[in-house]
Enzyme design. Structure first.
Site, PDB file in Angstrom:
ATOM      1  N   LYS A 154       0.844  -1.200   0.000  1.00  0.00           N
ATOM      2  CA  LYS A 154       0.000   0.000   0.000  1.00  0.00           C
ATOM      3  C   LYS A 154       0.876   1.246   0.000  1.00  0.00           C
ATOM      4  CE  LYS A 154      -3.944   1.909   2.627  1.00  0.00           C
ATOM      5  NZ  LYS A 154      -4.789   1.727   3.836  1.00  0.00           N
ATOM      6  N   SER A 191      -9.818   1.733   3.006  1.00  0.00           N
ATOM      7  CA  SER A 191      -8.946   2.505   2.156  1.00  0.00           C
ATOM      8  C   SER A 191      -7.920   1.681   1.375  1.00  0.00           C
ATOM      9  CB  SER A 191      -8.210   3.540   3.002  1.00  0.00           C
ATOM     10  OG  SER A 191      -7.328   2.898   3.906  1.00  0.00           O
ATOM     11  N   SER A 228      -9.912  -0.717   7.100  1.00  0.00           N
ATOM     12  CA  SER A 228      -9.325  -0.481   5.783  1.00  0.00           C
ATOM     13  C   SER A 228      -8.654  -1.689   5.134  1.00  0.00           C
ATOM     14  CB  SER A 228      -8.313   0.664   5.857  1.00  0.00           C
ATOM     15  OG  SER A 228      -9.001   1.882   5.929  1.00  0.00           O
TER      16      SER A 228
END
Lengths: 510, 95
Positions: A81, A156, A180
């Site tokens: 990420k 997210s 997330s």
């Protein structure tokens, strides 16, 4: 080559060790698929083609020299990420304010992965600064759900979840502040685990809300997630909240046995607001556990409705403090239209941050401001204590807690952006886990009437990862992993002689 | 809650942000709705409850005061939008 990318991370690792394929074969196959599919799904902010080839050569040498015999994921391509610092590789948090930021050091998790022979193939898309539940607030454009490109992948960590689902990568790292990892895993039909707070070092994770943030893993099965989590876990002197006393051996929990396991389902998790299809899948999953010898019962958890407001106060307050470091002086975007230092700060931040980030920083500044601190911030911390207490009491009776990951399956693109409050409310089952610092995993457990994946959340007690991993593994043995329809159809077309109509292949719309 | 445009200006200043005149009304409405919702917390009786900022018992972690990092000034400055004489450059703040 396409057949390679649909395998599990552990299987690829095994094939590399057995010299059936080389690291280069795996990397090449993966990059080919990324080139073909990512223009449609946009899982990545940065693809590291050259770097991945260089890493492949280096890791192959280490494998051949026998240095990585104890590392089952050596040579397997993976993604990270874009809020986790990678030395010399752009780390943007999907924000304009960090559009050109190149960290000069690796996050602890990256150091550990490199040591274990991981090949980092790219940095994945996300909601700006991990603030959002759809990956639509990214400065670099939204990611699309591989199951249905008119839907969001969740967020997210939407890029990581979608990349794993679309077979653009074997496994990936995400971060989870209020769901997330688990919520996008659920929307994309993959597995995602968030460990107990303090298990994984946050050093090099660009902070959103420090008392809630944890790094975790995505995979197409729980075994891949567990092995990857084992690699990144452990005490780190650079993160004073990382714990030193626990041992992190998750792979030994990969056994098909839930006999006598006490599973509680909070009644409040099956009430109003829950989509009927989701509820049905969860109850069906509970039945599977029962049939395998687990003791499953419903119970009252209490205070469930207070988790989301408490979470947004705590998260926004910590964010407003954490994000004050972005000032246009040390790194990232810098406004040219500024006279004087105050204007440098204000203009840089106003031009560099997106709306959702600004909104949360302002909420945070408000709840911490004099006159409101007690009524909002302090109140939220008390609610947090009560929520934690509720879980502790539940774990006196149950080994794990089972429920849905999200009240609905993936919404369509654009739906959530217009109504932030509605988006916040969709975090109802995930945020309390972060407030209480508990470990939880989301695993696929069926599909709704639209064909979209449904996720089941298993919550464990503090450092109870092994119970949820064991339950997830057992459940997996009773169900079949489903690949996104379009991708599964593509595979069949490759093999079919051409005269066969694909019954499940969706019509492509432009 | 009643968030006025003045409150928006005040919070924006605290967060070092500028909210344009046109945006102020919308931001005020948004914050008002969200804070209204947050106030539903008041439905839970928290009398006598200790506020909890960390779940696990955390305590200060001490170490010897020894420098462990290297001199990487040049590398650090590479990310700076403006630099001068080996330092971050900012506009003149004292006349």
């Amino acid at each position: 080559m396409k057949d390679l990318v649909k395998m599990s991370a552990l299987e690829i690792g095994r094939m590399i060790k057995a010299k059936e394929i080389t690291v280069l074969d795996a990397v090449k196959a993966q990059l080919e698929v990324i080139k073909q599919r990512d223009p449609e799904y946009h899982c990545f902010i940065t693809v590291l083609e050259e770097e991945a080839y260089a890493q492949a050569a280096e890791v192959q040498k280490r494998i051949d020299a026998g240095e990585l015999d104890d590392s089952p994921l050596a040579g397997v391509p993976m993604a990270v990420k874009d809020n986790i610092c990678t030395k010399g590789v752009k780390t943007t948090c999907a924000s304009k304010i960090l559009y050109n930021f190149e960290p000069i050091y690796d996050a602890t998790v990256i150091e550990k992965l490199k040591k274990a022979g991981a090949v980092i193939i790219g940095k994945t898309n996300m909601d700006e600064f991990a603030m959002g539940s759809t990956t639509e607030t990214s400065h670099f454009g939204e990611t699309k759900n591989p199951w249905d490109t008119s839907c969001v992948p969740g967020g997210s960590s939407g890029g990581s979840a979608a990349a794993v689902a679309a077979e653009e990568v074997f496994y990936a790292l995400g971060s989870d502040t209020g769901g997330s990892i688990r919520q996008p895993a659920s929307y994309c039909g993959v597995t995602g685990i968030k460990p107990t707070y303090g298990t994984v070092s946050r050093y090099g994770l660009i902070a959103y809300a420090s008392s809630l943030d944890q790094i975790g893993t995505f995979g197409r099965n729980i075994s891949d997630c567990a092995v990857a989590l084992e690699v990144i876990s452990g005490h780190d002197a650079k993160d004073s909240t990382s714990v030193s006393t626990e041992s992190f051996q998750y792979t030994k929990a990969l056994v098909d046995d839930v006999k006598g396991l006490r599973i509680g389902i909070p009644k409040d998790y099956l009430g109003a607001g829950l989509e009927e299809d989701v509820k049905e899948s969860i109850l069906k999953a509970a039945e599977i556990f029962r049939s395998k010898g687990a003791i499953v019962e419903e119970f009252e958890l209490h205070s469930v409705d207070y988790a989301v407001p408490s979470y947004y106060v705590v998260a926004c307050a910590e964010a407003s403090s954490n994000l004050s470091r972005f000032d246009g002086v040390k790194y990232g975007y810098h406004s040219e239209k500024a006279e004087g230092l105050q204007e440098v700060y204000k203009n840089t931040r106003s031009e560099g941050f997106g709306n959702e980030v600004k909104r949360r920083m302002m909420i945070g500044a408000f709840v911490l401001s004099s006159g409101y601190y007690d009524a909002f911030y302090n109140k939220a911390l008390k609610v947090r204590a009560i929520i934690n207490d509720g879980f502790q009491k539940a774990f006196e009776k149950y080994d794990i807690i089972l429920g849905p990951t999200a009240p609905e399956t993936a919404p369509t693109l654009g739906e959530s952006l217009s109504d932030p409050l509605k988006m916040y409310l969709s975090d109802i089952y995930t945020v309390s886990v972060n407030l209480a610092g508990l470990p939880a995993v989301s695993i696929p457990c069926g599909r709704d009437s639209k064909g979209l994946p449904i996720g089941m959340q298993l919550i464990g007690k503090h450092f109870g990862e092994n119970e949820i991993i064991r339950a997830a593994y057992s459940f997996e043995q009773s169900v079949e992993y489903e690949r996104p329809t379009a991708i599964a159809a593509e595979g069949k077309e490759d093999k079919s002689s051409g005269n066969q109509e694909e019954k499940s292949s969706p019509k492509k719309e432009d | 809650m009643r968030i006025t445009e003045d409150t928006v200006k005040y919070v924006a200043a605290l967060a070092k942000l500028t909210v344009s005149e046109e945006e102020q009304q919308k931001v005020a409405t948004d914050l008002d709705r969200i804070l209204d919702y947050i106030e539903t917390m008041n439905g839970l009786d928290t009398d006598g409850v200790e506020p909890m900022s960390h779940v696990l018992p955390v305590k200060n972690v001490f170490r010897e005061d020894i420098v462990t990092n290297q001199d990487n000034r040049e590398q650090l400055l590479k990310n700076a939008p403006k630099q001068k004489d080996g330092c971050f450059a900012v506009p003149k703040t004292v006349e």
